[in-house]
Enzyme design. Structure first.
Site, PDB file in Angstrom:
ATOM      1  N   GLU A 117     -12.745   3.545   1.670  1.00 21.82           N
ATOM      2  CA  GLU A 117     -11.934   3.764   2.809  1.00 21.82           C
ATOM      3  C   GLU A 117     -11.991   5.150   3.652  1.00 21.82           C
ATOM      4  O   GLU A 117     -11.181   5.460   4.169  1.00 21.82           O
ATOM      5  CB  GLU A 117     -10.490   3.242   2.714  1.00 21.82           C
ATOM      6  N   GLU A 145       0.657  -1.368   0.020  1.00 19.84           N
ATOM      7  CA  GLU A 145       0.090  -0.271   0.115  1.00 19.84           C
ATOM      8  C   GLU A 145       0.917   1.122   0.034  1.00 19.84           C
ATOM      9  O   GLU A 145       1.907   1.250   0.738  1.00 19.84           O
ATOM     10  CB  GLU A 145      -0.936   0.063   1.102  1.00 19.84           C
TER      11      GLU A 145
END
Length: 294
Positions: A273, A174
């Protein structure tokens, strides 16, 4: 706040299809369609949602909400919860549980033994469950320059990459911003992550392009996606600034970003998110999915 009451109310509303969206000045057609109960997802984007953003709901409740909205998966779920996802016919779009944390990662040789053990155990479990993506992190710099971090990460990840290839599991690192949320994190630029992917030279290592994080650290989101999409396996969303709803209250125009992603031929997942500020968190999720449904 009475969490239990709000949870029960949210589930009741969403399953009845009556969780109303606030009117959007940016995209009024979506709001109107949803309020009329007419909106259907187009099917060109695989939608997901990150588990941790909706901890006011049990996982079972979130799965029910996801199914009603039209999501295909839940993000950031580990082995102990996969059975719940399977019960609802949902994918685990980004598995977790092998990482140590966000700060102790592959760029530091002192953590390699632990990480190799963790990932060597988790990769077969992901494959056996029928899933594909397993998250990983660079870790913090701790005074380390970019080249040393790349060298260390390459050496460490190569120790588990053959196993990932064997089981057809993709290790997904990520991209996180180091300006606000994750100070000192090394994989804080797309260029660094792409360099790592090139050095590893495997389709079983790719990047999680977090749109919120990369807007903060580098901007130029659409151009970056177009130039580097072959190294990206997954996307996360959130509003900038604040990491909240992705509606007209923030600076990014998600329909254009999503169109750019779709135009690259992307077939993976886009996971919401954001941390909802609105009282009706389920309505915020529904609206976000519709905004991203291009």
């Amino acid at each position: 706040m009475n969490v239990k009451h709000n949870r029960r109310s949210a589930i009741k509303n969403i399953l009845a299809g009556t969780a109303a969206l606030t009117t959007s000045a940016m995209i009024p057609s979506l709001a109107c369609a949803s309020e009329a109960g007419l909106y259907q997802l187009k099917g060109d984007i695989n939608h997901s949602v990150c588990r941790w953003c909706f901890n006011n709901l049990s996982l079972d409740e979130l799965c029910q909400v996801a199914k009603q909205i039209g999501l295909k998966a839940i993000d950031l779920v580990g082995p102990k919860d996969w059975a719940t996802l399977k019960k609802h016919g949902l994918d685990s779009s980004m598995c977790n549980g092998a990482e140590i944390n966000l700060t102790d990662g592959w760029n530091s040789p002192q953590f390699h033994d632990t990480l190799v053990k963790n990932y060597s155990e988790m990769i077969p479990l992901v494959a056996k469950a029928g899933y594909k993506n397993l998250i990983c992190f660079s870790g913090n710099r701790r005074g380390m320059d970019d080249e040393t971090g790349l060298k260390n990460s390459t050496e460490g990840l190569k120790k588990v990459l053959a196993l990932a290839e064997k089981h057809k599991v993709v290790l997904v690192m990520e991209l996180l911003n180091s300006k606000i949320n994750h100070q000192d994190y090394q994989c804080d630029r797309t260029s660094w992550g792409v360099q790592l992917a090139k050095r590893l030279g495997s389709e079983n290592f790719k990047l999680l392009y977090d749109i919120y994080h990369m807007q903060i650290d580098e901007g130029d989101v659409i151009h970056t996606i177009r130039d580097n999409h072959q190294y990206i396996a997954h996307y996360h969303t959130a509003g900038v600034p604040g990491r909240n709803e992705i509606d007209e209250t923030q600076e990014l125009y998600y329909p254009a970003i999503m169109k750019a992603i779709k135009d690259t031929g992307f077939k993976g997942y886009v996971a919401q998110e954001f941390i909802p500020l609105q009282e009706d968190k389920v309505a915020s999720l529904r609206k976000a999915v519709q905004i991203c449904d291009v």
